[in-house]
Scaffold this active site. Structure first.
Site, mmCIF file in Angstrom:
data_model
loop_
_atom_site.group_PDB
_atom_site.id
_atom_site.type_symbol
_atom_site.label_atom_id
_atom_site.label_comp_id
_atom_site.label_asym_id
_atom_site.label_seq_id
_atom_site.Cartn_x
_atom_site.Cartn_y
_atom_site.Cartn_z
ATOM 1 N N ASN A 136 23.587 7.031 -42.493
ATOM 2 C CA ASN A 136 22.752 6.357 -43.028
ATOM 3 C C ASN A 136 21.414 6.746 -41.948
ATOM 4 O O ASN A 136 20.547 5.741 -41.861
ATOM 5 C CB ASN A 136 22.619 5.622 -43.328
ATOM 6 C CG ASN A 136 22.796 4.155 -42.474
ATOM 7 O OD1 ASN A 136 23.533 3.922 -41.475
ATOM 8 N ND2 ASN A 136 23.827 2.728 -43.269
ATOM 9 N N ASP A 158 23.034 -0.407 -37.960
ATOM 10 C CA ASP A 158 22.915 -0.617 -38.979
ATOM 11 C C ASP A 158 23.409 -2.405 -39.297
ATOM 12 O O ASP A 158 23.768 -3.053 -38.337
ATOM 13 C CB ASP A 158 23.207 0.162 -39.901
ATOM 14 C CG ASP A 158 24.338 0.531 -39.547
ATOM 15 O OD1 ASP A 158 25.291 0.656 -38.936
ATOM 16 O OD2 ASP A 158 24.554 2.394 -39.402
ATOM 17 N N ASP A 323 6.543 -13.888 -37.098
ATOM 18 C CA ASP A 323 6.164 -13.623 -35.350
ATOM 19 C C ASP A 323 5.037 -14.062 -35.634
ATOM 20 O O ASP A 323 3.619 -13.923 -36.391
ATOM 21 C CB ASP A 323 6.363 -11.083 -35.993
ATOM 22 C CG ASP A 323 6.175 -11.050 -34.950
ATOM 23 O OD1 ASP A 323 6.733 -11.156 -34.231
ATOM 24 O OD2 ASP A 323 5.032 -9.946 -35.370
ATOM 25 N N GLU A 352 6.508 -18.066 -33.421
ATOM 26 C CA GLU A 352 6.425 -17.530 -32.742
ATOM 27 C C GLU A 352 4.863 -17.665 -31.401
ATOM 28 O O GLU A 352 4.132 -17.232 -32.154
ATOM 29 C CB GLU A 352 6.664 -15.450 -32.149
ATOM 30 C CG GLU A 352 6.039 -15.466 -30.578
ATOM 31 C CD GLU A 352 6.056 -13.664 -31.157
ATOM 32 O OE1 GLU A 352 6.011 -13.042 -29.591
ATOM 33 O OE2 GLU A 352 5.763 -13.408 -31.771
#
Length: 611
Positions: A136, A158, A323, A352
């Protein structure tokens, strides 16, 4: 003839169903506090249809926007058991149906336990950690293909790579994993960090599938570990399907079009600031490739709330790291956070807040005494302790102390804990995926790594370790972000050095790993470190002494940042040493006498369990 008629009917039905290209969320759950779910239907001129739903489920609202390709249908699922519902769409001449499933919810899902100060968080970047499934590495659906030779390219790490190495992380002593985002990012380049998401209901196929992400959580829970999703409320990527065909002009912040954020988060509460500056902080785009979401638009806010809750429920998540938390619309992000914690009262969310002043960071924590002055509450339980990170970034090179340099910097940082609503719920870290690498800053000086890790493992808050530091990985941020996000050695077939295995580590890597493992595993069952009181003393001669203590136990931590041996008169610390006479140093294994003086070598630390 009947076969021909049936085929025509089938084709007709399929062509009508094709009017719906997307339905989000794809399903919902029974017994949710948020019982009203707003289902987004997207397809060519879908808004020209009327809509009904089966099984006596009530449609409480239907919202159409200036874009006829969107229809927002709100249904009330209160007291609706797990079942398949059917939406029927009709324009008066033609009609078609779409199934929508209400799934059974996990027992006790609402009261799930989240991460806290008893945990150690391991931050990793999936693309750079381990490649468990080379098949993948690239996807025909997505633009950027794998190119491990390119520092800023996709390298192929992954979800399966993470699963394959969970036992390594557990052996290290970490109990939770914060992975940078894994939802689809279809940018043409530099998509490996996945902060420019193009589909927030889908795991990026180069990482795996939604089912594999769910499997990751399951495998972690089997090991008593917790999975923390990196959630992005502030922006999406310019390749997001909704940016290419906006539901409303104000779904994203427009100036019109692009305008750069001024990054001045202080404008969010500056009583002397201009409205224009505040707008360009909150509404300006982080970078041109990341259109800024408008959380003051109720449709946007509700979409983000539902998406977050959907992932918690679907993947059985244990927490969020959000974030760029302080770049969001401040009222909108407070509502988003409250909606999550109303649904899950014990769910921890760390925001954050990259600022360099404790009062300014505190403003964004739930029940902040600072934000209370302005009658604001972010509802965010945890924030990141960036002022402590600032100290970690230079203090161990300051061999000689003076009034403002050396270990006094740590002392002065913790002096300001009174500004926080809950200092035990701060995320503390030597570094992360955006900062300089600790081991590069200190030129892989193992003694300085020991000093930093000792403080992080014994101080108030939730420790977060960045992948690879525990084996001495470095990287120069001056060369670009890719250099601080290098591949973990052993994560790819053919790697000469496999640091995931004790037998594969170099002597230098083993030295870092063994020390990290010792302090982090010791910390695991130390309630006195998780929630005990902190009492510290003004550093003298570049030596910092502090105690973690509760009714059952006392731990004394000594950090000598000077280059030469220091002798400490222990009478000074009598209020905490009390009647204890011995200290067992968990780092050296030695027992020290606490009656008179304590001698500690230069650039050395001690963690003493008092007896």
């Amino acid at each position: 003839m009947k076969k021909i008629i049936f085929s025509l009917i089938t084709l007709f039905t399929l062509s009508l169903s094709a009017q719906i290209d997307r339905m989000e969320p794809p399903f919902w759950y029974e017994g949710m506090n948020k019982s009203e779910v707003q289902v987004l239907f997207y397809g060519k001129n879908i808004a020209q249809n009327s809509v009904q739903v089966s099984n006596n489920v009530v449609i409480t609202n239907v919202t159409k926007t200036e874009n006829p390709n969107y229809l927002f249908v709100t249904i009330d699922t209160k007291n609706i058991k797990a079942q398949d519902l059917q939406f029927t769409f009709s324009n008066g001449k033609k009609s078609f149906k779409r199934n929508f499933e209400i799934k059974k919810r996990r027992p006790n899902s609402a009261i799930r336990k989240s991460f806290d100060a008893s945990d150690v968080m391991y931050l990793l970047m999936p693309d750079r950690f381990a490649n468990g499934n080379p098949n993948n590495d690239s996807s025909p659906e997505l633009q950027e293909k794998a190119n491990r030779s390119l520092p800023g390219g996709r390298h192929g790490g992954d979800i399966q790579g993470i699963i394959n190495n969970l036992d390594y992380i557990k052996e290290l002593g970490a109990t939770a994993i914060w992975s940078t985002p894994m939802c689809e990012d279809n940018d043409k380049g530099y998509s490996y960090h996945t902060y420019g998401q193009s589909d927030v209901y889908r795991i990026d196929p180069r990482y795996g599938t939604n089912e594999e992400y769910k499997k990751l959580a399951d495998e972690m829970h089997k090991r008593g570990m917790k999975l923390i999703k990196d959630y992005v409320t502030n922006h999406w990527g310019a390749e997001h399907w909704m940016f290419k065909d906006m539901p409303t002009y104000d779904w994203f912040h427009q100036f019109p079009g692009y305008a750069q954020s001024n990054y001045r988060m202080t404008t969010q509460y500056d009583i002397n600031g201009s409205k224009r500056d505040a707008k360009y902080c909150m509404d300006g785009w982080f970078v041109p490739s990341m259109p800024d979401l408008n959380q003051s638009n109720p449709l946007v806010l509700n979409y983000l709330i539902q998406n977050a809750i959907w992932w918690i429920e679907y993947a059985d998540l244990d927490g969020f790291r959000v974030d760029t938390y302080s770049y969001n619309d401040k009222e909108g992000i407070a509502k988003w956070t409250k909606a999550i914690t109303d649904e899950y009262p014990y769910f921890n969310i760390v925001g954050e807040v990259w600022m360099h002043d404790q009062a300014q960071i505190s403003y964004w924590q739930k029940d902040s005494p600072i934000a209370k002055i302005q009658s604001y509450n972010s509802n965010c339980p945890s924030v990141m302790d960036f002022t402590l990170h600032d100290v970690f970034g230079n203090v161990f090179n300051e061999d000689r102390a003076d009034w403002s340099n050396g270990m006094i910097k740590f002392y002065e940082n913790f002096v300001n804990d009174f500004l926080y609503a809950d200092s035990n719920n701060l995320l503390i870290f030597l570094e992360n995926h955006d900062t300089g690498r600790f081991n590069h800053i200190y030129q892989n000086d193992f003694k300085k790594y020991q000093l930093g890790m000792t403080i992080m493992a014994t101080m108030r808050g939730i420790p977060q370790l960045y992948y690879g530091s525990e084996i001495g990985m470095a990287g120069d941020k001056g060369k670009g972000d890719a250099d601080i996000r290098q591949d973990f050695p052993g994560g790819w077939e053919g790697d000469v050095n496999n640091a995931f295995l004790a037998s594969g580590r170099t002597a230098e890597q083993a030295k870092y790993f063994d020390f990290s493992k010792k302090v982090l595993n010791w910390r695991k069952n130390k309630e006195v470190i998780h929630t005990g009181k902190l009492t510290h003393y003004i550093p003298e001669n570049n030596v910092y002494v502090y105690f973690r203590h509760n009714d059952k136990e006392t731990v004394m931590v000594v950090i000598n940042n000077a280059t030469d041996t220091q002798n400490l008169n222990l009478i000074r610390f009598q209020e905490n040493i009390k009647s204890f006479t011995l200290g067992n140093d968990i780092l050296s294994g030695k027992t020290v006498d606490l009656k008179n003086e304590l001698s500690i070598e230069g650039k050395t630390s001690m963690i003493l369990e008092l007896k």
